[in-house]
Design an enzyme around this catalytic site. Structure first.
Site, PDB file in Angstrom:
ATOM      1  CG  ASP A   1       1.895  90.457  18.172  1.00 60.24           C
ATOM      2  OD1 ASP A   1       1.789  90.211  16.962  1.00 60.24           O
ATOM      3  OD2 ASP A   1       2.734  89.930  18.920  1.00 60.24           O
ATOM      4  CG  LEU A   2      -2.184  86.127  20.108  1.00 68.13           C
ATOM      5  CD1 LEU A   2      -2.571  84.718  19.696  1.00 68.13           C
ATOM      6  CD2 LEU A   2      -3.091  86.624  21.218  1.00 68.13           C
TER       7      LEU A   2
ATOM      8  CG  ASP B   1       1.102  86.216  16.632  1.00 68.00           C
ATOM      9  OD1 ASP B   1       1.380  86.962  15.681  1.00 68.00           O
ATOM     10  OD2 ASP B   1       1.886  86.013  17.581  1.00 68.00           O
TER      11      ASP B   1
END
Length: 495
Positions: A364-365, A407
């Site tokens: 996960d960004l 994302d």
């Protein structure tokens, strides 16, 4: 904007009673005195209901027409892709007999080369000429006329074609390179095949066979020059998106763009399409006219309902075909969830046979939402594509990366013999995002939190491993001590 599946349409009954309106009208007709009370109110209510319903149906028709147009264009792009792949495969497979002769005999007579080449060019007009380059120097060309400039060309040291030649020698695999401007004029995709001669248990490098495939003719056969084609098309190298060799580079960033890939020998091309006219343009005049003609409610409503059903049926059919073709996320080019599940099942089957582990990295960004909110979704999309490219570069070709949504990304690692290798891959993923992503003069920094789950100890099914990886990832975000967490107790950090 990438192609999307149509929204689910929900139909709602008034008060869950489809007969309610009829009962109210009957009640009014039975009591004229009551009607007098509503003689001013009822027309307003009925008028508002009719207008709202009519506008709703008109807008719904327009949206459905837009989705139908989009599905049709996606289908048309798939047909173009299939024609390009078919033409390239036909051209590249045609010369195998000539190569086999050299492999067996170790040489070829000029007259035999000319006769064989003449037959091959007759069979496939896409091939502009055939050249043989013993020790990388072009010595045989057919036809020679208008191709004299190619004789004596040193492919290994050529400023444009030298890199591709060195790649062939290193990999010992045929490649498709280009498109290039040819010395003899024109543009072509170069099919090169390394030729090796078997001498006992050893193979001796003889040289290269090159066949320029006429790019203009390839475009013609794909139907891209058809004046009735209702989409604009661009193509670029998947490995290097900056190399746009057909159409306009700006097409790839247009809001209504949809992208697929053309498979070639040693990679792929991205092929993007945008409609020549805005979506819904063909239906807008009808919808606007229908709204103005609100007094013709009965006829227009019947017409719109019929058109809606017909269009929905066509859309459903087109979507079924598109769902078969669409296996990649159109924004990043990564496998979509459906394809990724197939890759997962195959990986698990191999793991069960060979008795090794499989790792799933849930990623996960960090700081992406801030970029999205401050600079907009278009910049966010560019960031996601660059992140996907960096993830590809940081992983092996056999590893599968997927964008699960927003994302969030997933990386599938198989054939695991040492868990430190998994840790190294995760660290490479994190390191790949250390450099800023520069867009229009702004440097954007993103990070990534990674949760690692292992098959079979952390989960058996695809969903179980995703859930385990997700929990580990959120632990990494929550703890903020490290960007990597292991769900089980085998890694450096555990949940």
């Amino acid at each position: 904007m990438p192609p999307v599946l149509p929204p689910t349409i929900h139909y709602t009954k008034l008060n869950d009673n489809p007969c309610l309106t009829t009962l109210i009208i009957e009640g009014y007709s039975m009591n004229i005195k009551q009607l007098r009370v509503y003689k001013f109110f009822a027309p307003i209510v009925v008028g508002v209901i009719v207008v709202v319903l009519f506008f709703y149906m008109s807008n719904l028709y327009q949206n459905t027409a837009i989705e139908q147009e989009r599905a049709t264009h996606i289908e048309r792009l798939a047909e173009i892709r299939a024609k390009i792949e078919g033409s390239l495969n036909g051209a590249t497979n045609l010369t195998m007999g000539l190569i086999a002769h050299i492999r067996v005999t170790g040489s070829i007579e000029p007259s035999l080369f000319e006769n064989l080449s003449n037959e091959l060019l007759i069979d496939n007009p896409l091939i502009r000429n055939i050249t043989l380059a013993p020790q990388n120097i072009i010595q045989y060309v057919f036809p020679l006329q208008n191709n004299e400039a190619a004789l004596g060309l040193d492919l290994l040291n050529h400023p444009i074609q030298g890199a591709a030649t060195r790649t062939i020698i290193e990999t010992q695999q045929p490649i498709l390179a280009g498109p290039f401007e040819l010395a003899q004029g024109g543009v072509a995709v170069i099919h090169r095949v390394p030729i090796y001669i078997q001498e006992g248990s050893e193979k001796r490098y003889w040289g290269l066979m090159s066949t320029p495939i006429d790019f203009s003719e390839l475009i013609e056969k794909a139907g891209l020059n058809d004046p009735s084609l209702d989409i604009r098309v661009s193509m670029r190298s998947t490995a290097d998106p900056s190399k746009v060799f057909y159409g306009q580079a700006s097409l790839f960033s247009e809001p209504e763009v949809f992208v697929t890939q053309v498979s070639i020998l040693n990679g792929s091309w991205d092929i993007a399409a945008v409609p020549k006219t805005p979506y819904g343009h063909s239906a807008s005049n009808l919808v606007q006219g229908a709204k103005i003609a609100g007094l013709m409610l009965g006829a227009i409503t019947a017409f719109l309902t019929f058109q809606l059903i017909a269009t929905t049926e066509k859309l459903h059919y087109s979507q079924q075909r598109y769902q078969i073709l669409a296996q990649h996320d159109s924004l990043t080019g990564l496998p979509n969830r459906s394809m990724f599940q197939e890759l997962y099942r195959s990986a698990i089957a191999r793991a069960q046979r060979k008795k090794y582990q499989v790792a799933l990295l849930f990623m996960d960004l960090n700081k992406f939402k801030q970029i999205n909110d401050e600079f907009g979704h278009q910049v966010g999309d560019v960031v996601l594509k660059e992140v996907a490219n960096r993830f590809r570069q940081a992983t092996r070709g056999s590893d599968a990366v997927m964008r699960i949504g927003g994302d969030e990304f997933i990386l599938l690692l198989e054939d695991i013999k040492d868990l430190t290798g998994v840790q190294c891959v995760a660290e490479k993923i994190i390191e790949s995002l250390h450099a800023p992503i520069e867009i229009e003069g702004y440097k954007h920094y993103v990070g990534v939190s990674i949760g690692i789950a292992l098959y079979p100890q952390d989960g058996q099914s695809f969903q179980e491993l995703i859930s385990a990886g997700d929990k580990a990832m959120y632990t990494a975000k929550r703890e903020r001590k490290t960007d990597i967490y292991w769900y089980s107790g085998v890694g450096t950090d555990t949940v």
